[in-house]
Motif scaffolding. Sequence first.
Motif, mmCIF file in Angstrom:
data_model
loop_
_atom_site.group_PDB
_atom_site.id
_atom_site.type_symbol
_atom_site.label_atom_id
_atom_site.label_comp_id
_atom_site.label_asym_id
_atom_site.label_seq_id
_atom_site.Cartn_x
_atom_site.Cartn_y
_atom_site.Cartn_z
ATOM 1 N N ARG A 120 37.358 51.075 73.194
ATOM 2 C CA ARG A 120 36.705 51.063 74.510
ATOM 3 C C ARG A 120 36.939 52.377 75.244
ATOM 4 O O ARG A 120 36.016 52.916 75.882
ATOM 5 N N LEU A 121 38.148 52.908 75.158
ATOM 6 C CA LEU A 121 38.443 54.180 75.828
ATOM 7 C C LEU A 121 37.618 55.316 75.233
ATOM 8 O O LEU A 121 37.092 56.165 75.965
ATOM 9 N N PHE A 122 37.487 55.351 73.907
ATOM 10 C CA PHE A 122 36.666 56.371 73.260
ATOM 11 C C PHE A 122 35.215 56.255 73.716
ATOM 12 O O PHE A 122 34.569 57.257 74.041
ATOM 13 N N LYS A 123 34.705 55.016 73.733
ATOM 14 C CA LYS A 123 33.315 54.819 74.146
ATOM 15 C C LYS A 123 33.111 55.193 75.612
ATOM 16 O O LYS A 123 32.106 55.818 75.974
ATOM 17 N N ASP A 124 34.067 54.842 76.467
ATOM 18 C CA ASP A 124 33.950 55.162 77.889
ATOM 19 C C ASP A 124 33.910 56.665 78.121
ATOM 20 O O ASP A 124 33.165 57.158 78.975
ATOM 21 N N GLU A 125 34.718 57.400 77.359
ATOM 22 C CA GLU A 125 34.836 58.840 77.580
ATOM 23 C C GLU A 125 33.781 59.644 76.825
ATOM 24 O O GLU A 125 33.283 60.658 77.326
ATOM 25 N N LEU A 126 33.435 59.207 75.635
ATOM 26 C CA LEU A 126 32.551 60.014 74.774
ATOM 27 C C LEU A 126 31.162 59.415 74.609
ATOM 28 O O LEU A 126 30.287 60.048 74.012
ATOM 29 N N GLY A 127 30.949 58.212 75.123
ATOM 30 C CA GLY A 127 29.609 57.626 75.153
ATOM 31 C C GLY A 127 28.962 57.490 73.796
ATOM 32 O O GLY A 127 29.562 56.978 72.845
ATOM 33 N N ASP A 128 27.727 57.972 73.684
ATOM 34 C CA ASP A 128 26.936 57.791 72.472
ATOM 35 C C ASP A 128 27.454 58.602 71.288
ATOM 36 O O ASP A 128 26.960 58.431 70.167
ATOM 37 N N ARG A 129 28.411 59.485 71.532
ATOM 38 C CA ARG A 129 29.007 60.206 70.396
ATOM 39 C C ARG A 129 29.821 59.256 69.527
ATOM 40 O O ARG A 129 30.143 59.581 68.380
ATOM 41 N N CYS A 130 30.184 58.077 70.067
ATOM 42 C CA CYS A 130 31.006 57.104 69.344
ATOM 43 C C CYS A 130 30.204 55.867 68.971
ATOM 44 O O CYS A 130 29.290 55.474 69.682
ATOM 45 N N PHE A 131 30.575 55.259 67.867
ATOM 46 C CA PHE A 131 30.023 53.962 67.509
ATOM 47 C C PHE A 131 31.096 53.171 66.768
ATOM 48 O O PHE A 131 32.050 53.731 66.240
ATOM 49 N N ILE A 132 30.956 51.861 66.780
ATOM 50 C CA ILE A 132 31.874 50.982 66.067
ATOM 51 C C ILE A 132 31.274 50.637 64.705
ATOM 52 O O ILE A 132 30.069 50.385 64.597
ATOM 53 N N ALA A 133 32.098 50.607 63.674
ATOM 54 C CA ALA A 133 31.619 50.387 62.314
ATOM 55 C C ALA A 133 32.294 49.170 61.698
ATOM 56 O O ALA A 133 33.309 49.283 61.008
ATOM 57 N N PRO A 134 31.733 47.966 61.929
ATOM 58 C CA PRO A 134 32.318 46.750 61.337
ATOM 59 C C PRO A 134 31.847 46.541 59.896
ATOM 60 O O PRO A 134 30.932 47.222 59.407
ATOM 61 N N ALA A 135 32.472 45.601 59.218
ATOM 62 C CA ALA A 135 31.990 45.217 57.884
ATOM 63 C C ALA A 135 30.569 44.695 57.997
ATOM 64 O O ALA A 135 30.201 44.024 58.953
ATOM 65 N N GLY A 136 29.747 45.063 57.021
ATOM 66 C CA GLY A 136 28.346 44.664 57.034
ATOM 67 C C GLY A 136 27.430 45.739 57.580
ATOM 68 O O GLY A 136 26.202 45.593 57.535
#
Length: 298
Positions: A277-293
Amino acid sequence: MSEKETEFFNDDDTNDDIEDFELRLVLLIENTSCDEHIVPEHGLSIYIEFNGQKGLYDTGQTTQILENAEEMFVDIDDLDWIALSHGHYDHTGGLKCILSKNPGNIPVFAGSGVFEPKFALRENNEYENIGLPYTREDISGLAASITEINEKTEIAPDVFLIGPAPLLETFEAPSQYMFTKDQSGNYINDLMPDERTLVIRTSQGIVIITGCAHRGSVNITKDAMRQFPDDEVLMVLGGFHLGKTNDSAVKERIGAFAELNIGGIGLCHCTGAKACRLFKDELGDRCFIAPAGSEIII
């Protein structure tokens, strides 16, 4: 990383129309899942198609990888290589079942010392064995070869293992809860010298993939940038091992990444929900979450 260059798929998307790609990454094992048919597992395994070859970075901790691969129509019976990020059970436990599908034909690459004992000091002050659940002898008859590497090594065309990353950043001190044993059998702090990072050199830049980044996600990223000085960093993907890290230390890492010229950052496995959440809050669309699937197509 522009929308035209890279597409990220989750449970609401489809890749049925994607036929032409340079690099395909499939999250087979991860702590969470974006698909009800894909079973999450504490661990990591990423399937890779690149340069006409099929590889696997880490294998999760159980045989669940076989079922998830089948659900995602990923054929792991005839892999060209398997690379291990480090010798912890949640990254290596599925190795034997995968090699057993095609015995004697898949080479395995890992950092020197991957089979050394590894322990975690738990809250009850007991040491829990968290190392690779097999000995070298257990899998030597199943693998085509087992290569423990000590330096930057090209394991397939434009696919490299590098590390261990130098411990340079003061805010990325090694964990005080990870241990190994010395020759006398005494517990000593494990600096994870066997940790290896996968680097894929694409036409658009390098993709840096970490298992847990025990030696520090910033340390690892900067090490890759030093070793590939002529390449842009298209993406950093993997576990950052920040689940128990305080917010200020996480923000120091985010600040360091913000100053680096990186296309995108994919977070998974041991990064931790709060750190994500902190990464997403600070870096926005530069970050994404990569779950299984999920899949990443470049």
